[in-house]
Design a protein around this motif. Structure first.
Motif, PDB file in Angstrom:
ATOM      1  N   ASP A  89       0.828  -1.213   0.000  1.00 11.54           N
ATOM      2  CA  ASP A  89       0.000   0.000   0.000  1.00 11.54           C
ATOM      3  C   ASP A  89       0.857   1.255   0.000  1.00 11.54           C
ATOM      4  OD1 ASP A  89      -2.286  -1.501  -0.040  1.00 11.54           O
ATOM      5  OD2 ASP A  89      -2.602  -1.384   2.132  1.00 11.54           O
ATOM      6  N   ARG A  90       1.923   1.238   0.783  1.00  6.81           N
ATOM      7  CA  ARG A  90       2.803   2.401   0.854  1.00  6.81           C
ATOM      8  C   ARG A  90       3.503   2.648  -0.481  1.00  6.81           C
ATOM      9  NH1 ARG A  90       6.016   0.766   4.914  1.00  6.81           N
ATOM     10  NH2 ARG A  90       7.656   0.126   3.495  1.00  6.81           N
ATOM     11  N   ARG A 107       1.029   4.083  -3.310  1.00  7.58           N
ATOM     12  CA  ARG A 107       0.517   5.452  -3.182  1.00  7.58           C
ATOM     13  C   ARG A 107       1.126   6.378  -4.228  1.00  7.58           C
ATOM     14  NH1 ARG A 107       1.544   6.027   2.966  1.00  7.58           N
ATOM     15  NH2 ARG A 107       0.217   4.325   3.614  1.00  7.58           N
ATOM     16  N   ARG A 108       2.399   6.185  -4.511  1.00 10.04           N
ATOM     17  CA  ARG A 108       3.100   7.067  -5.443  1.00 10.04           C
ATOM     18  C   ARG A 108       2.975   6.623  -6.896  1.00 10.04           C
ATOM     19  NH1 ARG A 108       8.274   5.977  -3.064  1.00 10.04           N
ATOM     20  NH2 ARG A 108       7.465   5.398  -1.060  1.00 10.04           N
ATOM     21  N   THR A 123       0.967   4.948 -10.175  1.00 10.34           N
ATOM     22  CA  THR A 123      -0.378   4.722 -10.686  1.00 10.34           C
ATOM     23  C   THR A 123      -0.398   3.712 -11.824  1.00 10.34           C
ATOM     24  OG1 THR A 123      -0.133   6.596 -12.179  1.00 10.34           O
ATOM     25  CG2 THR A 123      -1.187   7.009 -10.048  1.00 10.34           C
TER      26      THR A 123
END
Length: 79
Positions: free
Chosen positions: A22-23, A26-27, A29
């Motif tokens: 998940d971390r 985040r950055r 796509t």
């Protein structure tokens, strides 16, 4: 009792892998990371990092990306 403790440790490893995934996602796509179950271990990989792991890890040389994608683990499967 030993089997229960091993399964509990493996469950915690997968939970930590989901947090890391998940971390990292985040950055990004377009090149998302997934959690894959390979040799009963959680791997947080995307296609690019899989290629580098494949080069350096002798047990993973014969495993294709399609096999990794097929062994993807989701939160629903983990519960």
């Amino acid at each position: 009792m030993v089997k229960f403790i091993r399964n509990l440790i493996l469950y915690w490893q997968f939970k930590l892998a989901f947090r890391k995934c998940d971390r990292l996602n985040r950055r990004r796509t377009n090149n998302l990371y997934i959690v894959a179950n390979i040799n009963s271990r959680p791997y947080v990989v995307n296609r690019q990092t899989w290629r580098t792991r494949q080069l350096w890890h002798p047990a993973l040389r014969n495993v294709k990306w399609s096999d990794v994608k097929a062994n993807q683990v989701t939160r629903k499967i983990l519960e």
